[in-house]
Design a protein around this motif. Structure first.
Motif, mmCIF file in Angstrom:
data_model
loop_
_atom_site.group_PDB
_atom_site.id
_atom_site.type_symbol
_atom_site.label_atom_id
_atom_site.label_comp_id
_atom_site.label_asym_id
_atom_site.label_seq_id
_atom_site.Cartn_x
_atom_site.Cartn_y
_atom_site.Cartn_z
ATOM 1 N N LEU A 89 11.885 4.853 3.907
ATOM 2 C CA LEU A 89 12.276 5.255 2.563
ATOM 3 C C LEU A 89 11.920 6.724 2.378
ATOM 4 C CD1 LEU A 89 11.027 2.172 0.532
ATOM 5 C CD2 LEU A 89 13.361 2.660 1.265
ATOM 6 N N GLY A 90 12.477 7.325 1.324
ATOM 7 C CA GLY A 90 12.230 8.732 1.080
ATOM 8 C C GLY A 90 13.534 9.501 1.111
ATOM 9 N N THR A 91 13.445 10.823 1.052
ATOM 10 C CA THR A 91 14.632 11.681 1.006
ATOM 11 C C THR A 91 14.593 12.665 2.159
ATOM 12 O OG1 THR A 91 14.670 11.504 -1.411
ATOM 13 C CG2 THR A 91 15.963 13.283 -0.412
ATOM 14 N N GLY B 173 -5.757 5.118 -2.112
ATOM 15 C CA GLY B 173 -5.034 4.606 -0.957
ATOM 16 C C GLY B 173 -3.537 4.509 -1.139
ATOM 17 N N ILE B 174 -2.969 5.241 -2.130
ATOM 18 C CA ILE B 174 -1.539 5.158 -2.437
ATOM 19 C C ILE B 174 -0.819 6.410 -1.952
ATOM 20 C CG2 ILE B 174 0.184 4.940 -4.278
ATOM 21 C CD1 ILE B 174 -2.002 3.636 -5.989
ATOM 22 N N LEU B 175 0.342 6.228 -1.337
ATOM 23 C CA LEU B 175 1.235 7.336 -0.966
ATOM 24 C C LEU B 175 2.477 7.275 -1.836
ATOM 25 C CD1 LEU B 175 1.157 7.091 2.940
ATOM 26 C CD2 LEU B 175 -0.179 8.617 1.479
ATOM 27 N N HIS B 176 2.932 8.433 -2.316
ATOM 28 C CA HIS B 176 4.156 8.466 -3.113
ATOM 29 C C HIS B 176 5.382 8.378 -2.223
ATOM 30 C CE1 HIS B 176 7.471 10.135 -5.514
ATOM 31 N NE2 HIS B 176 6.800 9.700 -6.566
ATOM 32 N N ALA C 82 9.337 4.252 -3.618
ATOM 33 C CA ALA C 82 9.093 4.304 -2.171
ATOM 34 C C ALA C 82 7.602 4.276 -1.850
ATOM 35 C CB ALA C 82 9.722 5.557 -1.574
ATOM 36 N N ALA C 83 6.759 4.132 -2.875
ATOM 37 C CA ALA C 83 5.310 4.198 -2.673
ATOM 38 C C ALA C 83 4.808 2.996 -1.877
ATOM 39 C CB ALA C 83 4.601 4.264 -4.018
ATOM 40 N N ARG C 84 3.693 3.197 -1.202
ATOM 41 C CA ARG C 84 3.041 2.094 -0.497
ATOM 42 C C ARG C 84 1.574 2.440 -0.288
ATOM 43 N NH1 ARG C 84 1.241 3.027 4.345
ATOM 44 N NH2 ARG C 84 2.225 4.433 5.831
ATOM 45 N N PRO D 215 2.513 -0.706 -5.066
ATOM 46 C CA PRO D 215 1.127 -0.658 -5.578
ATOM 47 C C PRO D 215 1.075 -0.433 -7.086
ATOM 48 C CG PRO D 215 1.679 1.431 -4.562
ATOM 49 C CD PRO D 215 2.872 0.527 -4.339
ATOM 50 N N LEU D 216 1.825 -1.229 -7.843
ATOM 51 C CA LEU D 216 1.949 -1.005 -9.284
ATOM 52 C C LEU D 216 0.670 -1.342 -10.032
ATOM 53 C CD1 LEU D 216 5.558 -2.401 -9.741
ATOM 54 C CD2 LEU D 216 4.849 -0.007 -9.699
ATOM 55 N N ALA D 217 -0.054 -2.371 -9.579
ATOM 56 C CA ALA D 217 -1.300 -2.736 -10.260
ATOM 57 C C ALA D 217 -2.307 -1.589 -10.193
ATOM 58 C CB ALA D 217 -1.878 -4.004 -9.641
#
Length: 518
Positions: free
Chosen positions: A171-173, A131-134, A157-159, A61-63
């Motif tokens: 994804l994630g740790t 609406g973004i999760l890190h 890992a965001a979406r 979700p870079l935009a």
């Protein structure tokens, strides 16, 4: 469906965009490389550092991140998706990852943790609102900048949030990400709250049991339904939860008192003899008058209360009371219960101990106000304790004489008002490049300064003397005013420091009438 001509044209445009992005900087060195991508430090045409990422995934979700432009995360300068990869050029965030604190044992104080929680929650609220999760909050992705600001990096890992389907890309740790992030459910805002809670708990240190523990327990519940539903709910609990619990406790106590009083009144009316049969104790025997307590005992009562507030080990916080009247005829106000040390080590307690055993090999910092060392209690521990603090109460009779107005007052140009940091080196190596980092928050004034000293040879000692003259304190006469802090941190190269960090809080207000038992 686009025809072949449109597809070819789109590919050419994508190639041009990627060429343009790659031409905006020069690579300097590779910082990180995995099968999922690589991260480079670069420099733009003006010589400023930038971060370039080549990620083997698309759909980030870079935009939206670029449009939100919140100070919590790095600015996204440009990005291009091509051939199943994402190329990102973004701001380089200067500072140290919070993992450095864990490596050196410089755990957060409760005040620092609360400040960091609120700052991160503000940014996460903006993210979640869009609406973004890190999905990868952890100490390594939190950068502490000079001055104490913490920023969140690495959105690889965001979406975007979706409608309840379990995650299919894991994804994630592990250890920070919640169970639902690994196929056990759908991630949402509560997933970031879980990772935030785990991170802050770790940064507070294993011995922490303060007032934030209950907040972190709820944030890290395994069942998402038992967590905070939003960062806004977490923020309310961080800011007001303690007050609400105190109010609830007071209401319960008042209810019990009312019922007890009503019951006693009932007994007095219906069974007058029963009341006389109760053993009574004269009220004089229940009250401990201040003159019956030695000054050191009264000070220790206050210290223990402050330690419990901050979740410190026994023996933690020092509280200093400044003399009750304004100085006159050139006299200096004195701190109650303090005494000037015979030498630099006597008040600090010297880590060799009373037994005369040889001192431990260590770099140790002792913090003084008015020749009163407030972290000497940490000498009893053979591991770094870096959450010592001191509260200095300044009565109205003192600060009301200072220059200023109802908006702010300033510490007078007086040698009495100073803080001293005494550093000793009992190791066999030179302590290279010692620096004392000072941050002062006075409400209307913020001061950040580094004090540098020459290398400290084995067996040597140095003193950093910090005059307080001219520092401002905002509106000290305001009702409910709680004071301002000076945070001190001793830094060096390749050495573990005992007492690396400490805080002194200046509270300009009258002391409570029951100070001796407070």
């Amino acid at each position: 469906m686009r025809n072949k001509k449109e597809q070819a044209q789109g590919g050419e445009n994508m190639d041009e965009a990627l060429t343009y992005l790659l031409g905006r900087f020069e690579k300097i060195r590779c910082l990180h490389k995995t099968p999922r991508g690589e991260v480079w430090l670069g420099a733009d045409a003006a010589g400023r550092p930038v971060i370039y990422k080549r990620l083997r995934r698309t759909g980030l979700p870079l935009a939206k991140l670029q449009a939100l432009a919140h100070p919590l995360w790095p600015e996204v300068y440009a990005f291009v998706e091509a051939a199943g990869e994402t190329h990102v050029l973004e701001e380089y965030v200067q500072g140290e990852p919070m993992t450095r604190r864990l490596e050196t044992g410089r755990y957060l104080t409760e005040r620092e943790a609360r400040t960091m929680l609120l700052a991160l929650a503000d940014g996460l609220a903006a993210l979640h609102g869009a609406g973004i999760l890190h999905r990868d909050i952890k100490p390594g992705n939190l950068i502490e900048q000079p001055g104490g600001t913490v920023r969140l990096i690495d959105f690889d890992a965001a979406r975007m949030m979706h409608g309840g389907a379990p995650d299919t890309t894991y994804l994630g740790t592990r250890g920070y990400a919640p169970p639902e992030q690994y196929g056990y459910g759908a991630t949402d805002a509560r997933s970031d709250i879980y990772a935030l809670g785990v991170t802050v708990r770790e940064l507070l240190g294993p011995a922490y049991h303060g007032s934030l523990a209950r907040v972190l327990d709820r944030a890290t519940e395994v069942d998402p339904k038992r967590r905070y539903p939003s960062v806004a709910a977490l923020v309310r609990d961080v800011r007001y939860g303690r007050r609400l619990r105190m109010a609830k406790g007071f209401a319960i106590a008042l209810t019990v008192f009312v019922f007890a009083a009503a019951y006693l009144f009932y007994l007095a009316q219906t069974h007058p003899g029963k009341i006389e049969e109760l053993e009574t104790t004269p009220v004089e025997e229940l009250v401990r008058h201040p003159e019956e307590l030695a000054p050191d005992t009264r000070r220790e009562d206050v210290r223990e209360t402050e330690r419990k507030k901050e979740g410190m080990p026994p023996g933690g916080t020092t509280v200093t009371e400044i003399g009750g009247g304004a100085p006159s005829d050139g006299a200096k106000p004195q701190a109650a219960g303090s005494a000037a040390p015979d030498d630099a080590n006597s008040a600090a307690g010297n880590s060799s101990g009373a037994s005369g055993a040889p001192p431990r090999e260590e770099i140790r910092a002792h913090y003084y106000f008015n020749d009163d060392c407030w972290n000497a209690w940490t000498d009893a521990f053979d591991y770094p304790v870096n959450n010592a603090s001191n509260t200095v109460y300044i009565p109205a009779g003192v600060w009301s004489t200072w220059a200023g107005d109802d908006t702010a007052r300033t510490f007078p140009d007086d040698a009495y008002w100073h803080v001293r940091v005494h550093v000793t080196n009992t190791t066999q190596e030179t302590f290279a490049a010692p620096v004392l980092h000072m941050e002062y928050d006075g409400g209307t004034q913020t001061v950040v300064q580094n004090y540098e000293a020459p290398p400290l040879a084995p067996g040597g000692s140095i003193d950093f003397d910090l005059p307080l003259a001219g520092l401002a304190i905002a509106d000290p006469g305001r009702e409910g005013y709680t004071g301002h802090d000076m945070t001190l941190e001793l830094r060096g190269i390749d050495h573990e420091i005992y007492g690396a960090r400490s805080t002194i809080s200046f509270v300009p207000r009258e002391m409570p009438a029951n100070f001796g038992n407070w």
